[in-house]
Scaffold this motif. Structure first.
Motif, PDB file in Angstrom:
ATOM      1  N   ARG A 194       0.851  -1.184   0.000  1.00 23.52           N
ATOM      2  CA  ARG A 194       0.000   0.000   0.000  1.00 23.52           C
ATOM      3  C   ARG A 194       0.889   1.238   0.000  1.00 23.52           C
ATOM      4  NH1 ARG A 194      -5.489  -0.364   1.556  1.00 23.52           N
ATOM      5  NH2 ARG A 194      -6.163  -2.506   1.990  1.00 23.52           N
ATOM      6  N   PRO A 195       1.174   1.781  -1.204  1.00 22.40           N
ATOM      7  CA  PRO A 195       2.078   2.951  -1.281  1.00 22.40           C
ATOM      8  C   PRO A 195       1.612   4.142  -0.443  1.00 22.40           C
ATOM      9  CG  PRO A 195       1.700   2.012  -3.456  1.00 22.40           C
ATOM     10  CD  PRO A 195       0.764   1.308  -2.522  1.00 22.40           C
ATOM     11  N   ARG A 196       0.347   4.214  -0.116  1.00 21.51           N
ATOM     12  CA  ARG A 196      -0.143   5.355   0.672  1.00 21.51           C
ATOM     13  C   ARG A 196       0.415   5.369   2.092  1.00 21.51           C
ATOM     14  NH1 ARG A 196      -6.315   6.486   0.752  1.00 21.51           N
ATOM     15  NH2 ARG A 196      -5.488   8.179   2.027  1.00 21.51           N
ATOM     16  N   ARG A 197       0.889   4.170   2.580  1.00 24.32           N
ATOM     17  CA  ARG A 197       1.414   4.140   3.957  1.00 24.32           C
ATOM     18  C   ARG A 197       2.469   5.227   4.176  1.00 24.32           C
ATOM     19  NH1 ARG A 197       2.464  -1.793   3.111  1.00 24.32           N
ATOM     20  NH2 ARG A 197       0.452  -2.750   3.515  1.00 24.32           N
ATOM     21  N   LEU A 198       3.354   5.368   3.192  1.00 24.98           N
ATOM     22  CA  LEU A 198       4.470   6.313   3.356  1.00 24.98           C
ATOM     23  C   LEU A 198       4.085   7.760   3.042  1.00 24.98           C
ATOM     24  CD1 LEU A 198       7.520   4.290   1.972  1.00 24.98           C
ATOM     25  CD2 LEU A 198       7.012   4.858   4.344  1.00 24.98           C
ATOM     26  N   ARG A 199       2.797   7.944   2.674  1.00 27.01           N
ATOM     27  CA  ARG A 199       2.362   9.326   2.409  1.00 27.01           C
ATOM     28  C   ARG A 199       1.502   9.885   3.532  1.00 27.01           C
ATOM     29  NH1 ARG A 199      -0.091   7.459  -3.194  1.00 27.01           N
ATOM     30  NH2 ARG A 199       1.825   6.696  -4.166  1.00 27.01           N
ATOM     31  N   ALA A 200       1.321   9.068   4.595  1.00 28.77           N
ATOM     32  CA  ALA A 200       0.298   9.399   5.585  1.00 28.77           C
ATOM     33  C   ALA A 200       0.653  10.584   6.487  1.00 28.77           C
ATOM     34  CB  ALA A 200       0.007   8.173   6.438  1.00 28.77           C
ATOM     35  N   ARG A 201       1.931  10.827   6.724  1.00 27.22           N
ATOM     36  CA  ARG A 201       2.338  11.904   7.641  1.00 27.22           C
ATOM     37  C   ARG A 201       3.436  12.729   6.979  1.00 27.22           C
ATOM     38  NH1 ARG A 201      -1.361  10.284   9.791  1.00 27.22           N
ATOM     39  NH2 ARG A 201      -1.665   9.050  11.680  1.00 27.22           N
TER      40      ARG A 201
END
Ligand code: PBG
Length: 343
Positions: free
Chosen positions: A18-25
């Motif tokens: 899930r590439p979004r994990r690293l965009r969360a913060r």
């Protein structure tokens, strides 16, 4: 509907990546960032004229000043204080000093005096000079014109004289912006013969025959001559690169490196990110990119129309140019970008 729901659920249930994990913060995005634009990547181009010049001080399309000679030291100090490593000088030559053969370029001209003044006032900022004669010719071409042709070898001779004059005045880096054949070889051999082995050359390697130089030509006053005499903008197509080409830029890059260039410039920047990347992949040389006057004027007008914030768009464009592979980015908004990057 429930069929869609269950299909989506089951199709996603085993998902591991899930590439979004690293965009969360913000801090995660910071850690994952692949490139980082810094103040150290910026070069500030500066337009200036004689103190007694009748030219207006505002360059409207760019929202920047056409400085007076005696203001240069202050501009250099301001840039240095913000951490901008170097400035690029663009003298505005009085029309009365222009000629068919660019004679004034071979004297201790406004550019040479500016180099000395800045080096004296602020030794800790690099001074890059534009080696080109378009500001010194009545017709606005970057070479001597005879029988409707921009001569190559005779013009390169003038460029070599000019380059040497800049170095003798104290220029730290030369940036020949003409795209004539063999000029890097000629300038390098003259510098070597005169004992200036250590002066770097940023070659305008892929300078395209673009319409995006309009505000610059207005700012230095070369548009009038270009529009009213001689070959006009079409003449520039006989030495600047065709906008349709990219492989040719790689050829130019290899030639420039063989001839003794230290860094390679692509210009304009944003329309030619693919060229920046192609040169990055084909050579190991540092790359410069010039966010030209037309590009910068577009940023100004987008911000003026209210659909985005000036600093945000400015930093976005510079970041993209950096991501494509350029370490040295010439930008009229370098002071604003530096301030935005520092806060
Ligand atoms: C001089 C020179 C030009 C630019 C940089 N150096 C103008 C031109 O080639 O016509 C253009 C920069 C800009 O548009 O911001 N040869």
């Amino acid at each position: 509907m429930s069929n869609v729901e269950s299909l989506v659920k089951s199709s996603l249930s085993g998902m591991t990546t899930r590439p979004r994990r690293l965009r969360a913060r913000p801090w995660l995005r910071e850690m994952a960032a692949e490139s980082r634009l810094a103040v150290a990547n910026l070069v500030l181009p500066v337009f200036f004229c004689e103190d007694r010049s009748q030219e207006s001080t505002e360059i409207q399309a760019l929202g920047i000043r056409r400085y007076r000679f005696s203001e240069l030291a202050d501009v250099a100090r301001e840039a240095a204080a913000l951490g901008i490593p170097s400035i690029a000088l663009f003298p505005v030559i009085d029309p009365s000093l222009r000629s068919e053969t660019a004679k004034y370029a071979l004297t201790d001209d406004l550019a040479c005096r500016a180099i000395r003044a800045i080096k004296e006032a602020t030794p800790n900022i690099g001074v890059i000079t534009d080696v080109a004669i378009d500001r010194y010719t009545t017709h606005g071409q970057d070479g001597i014109v005879r029988n409707g042709i921009v001569l190559n070898d005779e013009s390169v001779e003038i460029l070599a004289h000019m380059a040497l004059a800049h170095v003798k005045a104290g220029a730290d880096v030369l940036a020949p912006s003409d795209m004539l054949d063999g000029r890097i070889r000629a300038i390098r051999s003259v510098l070597n013969a005169e004992g200036h082995h250590n002066v770097p050359i940023i070659s305008y390697t892929a300078k395209y025959a673009s319409v995006q130089y309009g505000p610059f030509r207005d700012a230095v006053g070369s548009s009038h001559g270009l529009a009213t005499s001689g070959l006009g903008p079409e003449g520039k197509k006989t030495y600047f690169m065709d906008i349709r080409n990219r492989d040719e830029a790689v050829l130019e890059a290899k030639l420039d490196l063989e001839e003794g260039a230290d860094a390679l410039m692509v210009k304009p920047a944003l329309s030619f990110l693919d060229t920046i990347l192609a040169i990055r992949q084909a050579t190991a040389a540092p790359i410069a990119a010039y966010q030209v006057s037309g590009e910068f004027a577009n940023i100004r007008s987008a911000a003026a129309s209210g659909w985005c914030a000036y600093e945000t768009l400015l930093l976005e464009t510079l970041t993209c140019i950096h991501r494509a592979g350029a370490q040295m980015i010439f930008c009229y908004g370098a002071i604003d970008a530096a301030k935005a990057l520092r806060c």
